[in-house]
Design a protein around this motif. Sequence first.
Motif, PDB file in Angstrom:
ATOM      1  N   PHE A  66       0.796  -1.119   0.051  1.00  0.00           N
ATOM      2  CA  PHE A  66       0.041  -0.177   0.160  1.00  0.00           C
ATOM      3  C   PHE A  66       0.859   1.265   0.016  1.00  0.00           C
ATOM      4  N   ALA A  67       0.570   2.476  -0.628  1.00  0.00           N
ATOM      5  CA  ALA A  67       1.088   3.526  -0.616  1.00  0.00           C
ATOM      6  C   ALA A  67       0.322   4.678  -0.439  1.00  0.00           C
ATOM      7  N   ILE A  68       0.268   5.472   0.880  1.00  0.00           N
ATOM      8  CA  ILE A  68      -0.634   6.644   1.041  1.00  0.00           C
ATOM      9  C   ILE A  68      -0.106   7.996   0.422  1.00  0.00           C
ATOM     10  N   SER A  69      -0.890   8.625   0.057  1.00  0.00           N
ATOM     11  CA  SER A  69      -0.265   9.943  -0.540  1.00  0.00           C
ATOM     12  C   SER A  69      -1.560  11.066  -0.260  1.00  0.00           C
ATOM     13  N   ARG A  70      -1.253  12.281  -0.593  1.00  0.00           N
ATOM     14  CA  ARG A  70      -2.245  13.350  -0.392  1.00  0.00           C
ATOM     15  C   ARG A  70      -1.864  14.461  -1.511  1.00  0.00           C
ATOM     16  N   ASP A  71      -2.949  15.136  -1.818  1.00  0.00           N
ATOM     17  CA  ASP A  71      -3.005  16.103  -2.801  1.00  0.00           C
ATOM     18  C   ASP A  71      -3.588  17.318  -2.010  1.00  0.00           C
ATOM     19  N   ASN A  72      -2.687  18.230  -1.645  1.00  0.00           N
ATOM     20  CA  ASN A  72      -2.910  19.557  -0.707  1.00  0.00           C
ATOM     21  C   ASN A  72      -3.754  20.375  -1.582  1.00  0.00           C
ATOM     22  N   ALA A  73      -3.462  20.447  -2.834  1.00  0.00           N
ATOM     23  CA  ALA A  73      -4.263  21.468  -3.687  1.00  0.00           C
ATOM     24  C   ALA A  73      -5.862  20.759  -3.977  1.00  0.00           C
ATOM     25  N   ASN A  74      -5.840  19.762  -3.968  1.00  0.00           N
ATOM     26  CA  ASN A  74      -7.058  19.176  -4.211  1.00  0.00           C
ATOM     27  C   ASN A  74      -7.745  18.472  -3.210  1.00  0.00           C
ATOM     28  N   ASN A  75      -7.170  18.835  -1.955  1.00  0.00           N
ATOM     29  CA  ASN A  75      -7.914  18.410  -0.506  1.00  0.00           C
ATOM     30  C   ASN A  75      -8.190  16.920  -0.565  1.00  0.00           C
ATOM     31  N   SER A  76      -7.360  16.050  -0.905  1.00  0.00           N
ATOM     32  CA  SER A  76      -7.680  14.652  -1.107  1.00  0.00           C
ATOM     33  C   SER A  76      -6.618  13.737  -0.443  1.00  0.00           C
ATOM     34  N   VAL A  77      -6.813  12.698   0.140  1.00  0.00           N
ATOM     35  CA  VAL A  77      -5.972  11.560   0.533  1.00  0.00           C
ATOM     36  C   VAL A  77      -6.356  10.331  -0.027  1.00  0.00           C
ATOM     37  N   TYR A  78      -5.103   9.911  -0.591  1.00  0.00           N
ATOM     38  CA  TYR A  78      -5.132   8.447  -1.335  1.00  0.00           C
ATOM     39  C   TYR A  78      -4.742   7.382  -0.632  1.00  0.00           C
ATOM     40  N   VAL A  79      -4.975   6.079  -0.993  1.00  0.00           N
ATOM     41  CA  VAL A  79      -4.234   4.969  -0.713  1.00  0.00           C
ATOM     42  C   VAL A  79      -4.274   3.987  -1.831  1.00  0.00           C
ATOM     43  N   GLN A  80      -3.048   3.792  -2.591  1.00  0.00           N
ATOM     44  CA  GLN A  80      -3.120   3.025  -3.551  1.00  0.00           C
ATOM     45  C   GLN A  80      -2.556   1.554  -3.131  1.00  0.00           C
ATOM     46  N   MET A  81      -3.330   0.501  -3.311  1.00  0.00           N
ATOM     47  CA  MET A  81      -3.445  -0.810  -2.918  1.00  0.00           C
ATOM     48  C   MET A  81      -2.928  -1.648  -3.821  1.00  0.00           C
ATOM     49  N   ASN A  82      -1.989  -2.338  -3.735  1.00  0.00           N
ATOM     50  CA  ASN A  82      -1.217  -3.300  -4.757  1.00  0.00           C
ATOM     51  C   ASN A  82      -1.230  -4.729  -4.009  1.00  0.00           C
ATOM     52  N   SER A  83      -1.162  -5.661  -4.793  1.00  0.00           N
ATOM     53  CA  SER A  83      -1.042  -7.235  -4.582  1.00  0.00           C
ATOM     54  C   SER A  83      -2.102  -7.550  -3.503  1.00  0.00           C
ATOM     55  N   LEU A  84      -3.569  -7.110  -3.716  1.00  0.00           N
ATOM     56  CA  LEU A  84      -4.378  -7.336  -2.546  1.00  0.00           C
ATOM     57  C   LEU A  84      -4.574  -8.815  -2.386  1.00  0.00           C
ATOM     58  N   LYS A  85      -4.834  -9.009  -1.045  1.00  0.00           N
ATOM     59  CA  LYS A  85      -5.220 -10.504  -0.642  1.00  0.00           C
ATOM     60  C   LYS A  85      -6.552 -10.443  -0.310  1.00  0.00           C
ATOM     61  N   PRO A  86      -7.077 -11.736  -0.030  1.00  0.00           N
ATOM     62  CA  PRO A  86      -8.383 -11.802   0.642  1.00  0.00           C
ATOM     63  C   PRO A  86      -8.521 -11.303   2.016  1.00  0.00           C
ATOM     64  N   GLU A  87      -7.515 -11.433   2.657  1.00  0.00           N
ATOM     65  CA  GLU A  87      -7.469 -10.736   4.096  1.00  0.00           C
ATOM     66  C   GLU A  87      -7.494  -9.386   4.140  1.00  0.00           C
ATOM     67  N   ASP A  88      -7.451  -8.573   2.965  1.00  0.00           N
ATOM     68  CA  ASP A  88      -7.511  -7.208   3.096  1.00  0.00           C
ATOM     69  C   ASP A  88      -9.082  -6.708   2.786  1.00  0.00           C
ATOM     70  N   THR A  89      -9.929  -7.660   2.607  1.00  0.00           N
ATOM     71  CA  THR A  89     -11.397  -7.489   2.392  1.00  0.00           C
ATOM     72  C   THR A  89     -11.948  -6.779   3.782  1.00  0.00           C
ATOM     73  N   ALA A  90     -12.422  -5.565   3.850  1.00  0.00           N
ATOM     74  CA  ALA A  90     -12.867  -4.772   4.891  1.00  0.00           C
ATOM     75  C   ALA A  90     -13.438  -3.452   4.437  1.00  0.00           C
ATOM     76  N   VAL A  91     -14.084  -2.858   5.400  1.00  0.00           N
ATOM     77  CA  VAL A  91     -14.768  -1.354   4.949  1.00  0.00           C
ATOM     78  C   VAL A  91     -13.337  -0.569   5.441  1.00  0.00           C
ATOM     79  N   TYR A  92     -13.229   0.338   4.425  1.00  0.00           N
ATOM     80  CA  TYR A  92     -11.964   1.324   4.724  1.00  0.00           C
ATOM     81  C   TYR A  92     -12.369   2.576   5.065  1.00  0.00           C
ATOM     82  N   TYR A  93     -11.847   3.089   6.078  1.00  0.00           N
ATOM     83  CA  TYR A  93     -12.504   4.310   6.370  1.00  0.00           C
ATOM     84  C   TYR A  93     -11.202   5.541   6.510  1.00  0.00           C
TER      85      TYR A  93
END
Length: 121
Positions: A66-93
Motif C-alpha cells: 500500500f502507498a498513502i499520499s495526499r494532494d494538498n491543492a485538491n484536498n484529497s488523501v489517497y491509498v494505492q493498494m497493490n497485490s491485494l489479498k483476501p484478508e484485505d477485505t474490509a470496509v475502509y475508513y
Amino acid sequence: QVQLVESGGGLVQAGGSLKLSCAVSGRTFMIYAWFRQAPGKEREFVSAITWSGGATYYADSVKGRFAISRDNANNSVYVQMNSLKPEDTAVYYCAARQGGLGLRTTEYEYWGQGTQVTVSS
C-alpha cells in the motif's frame, strides 16, 4: 462542518490493485489515516500521513503493498493498494486528527462513512 468522503472501493481479484480516495473539507488537520474493519473484528490501523510534511506510516500487514499520499491543492488523501489479498477485505475508513500520530480509532476525531473493498481468491 468537517466532512470526509471515501470513494473507490469495489470488488477485485487477489493480486489486483485498487485506489481509494478521501475528499476532505471544512479544515485541515495534522494527521490523516486509513483504517479498516472486517465483519466481527476491531477497526485496525492501516496507514497515515502528515498533511504538511507528507511523512507516511504503515501497518506491517500492508508495508510494500500500500502507498498513502495526499494532494494538498485538491484536498484529497489517497491509498494505492497493490497485490491485494483476501484478508484485505474490509470496509475502509478515512480519519483525521489534530494531534500526533495515532494508531487507535479512539484517537481520531473525524471519520468518513467508509467504502467497501472485497478481494476474491
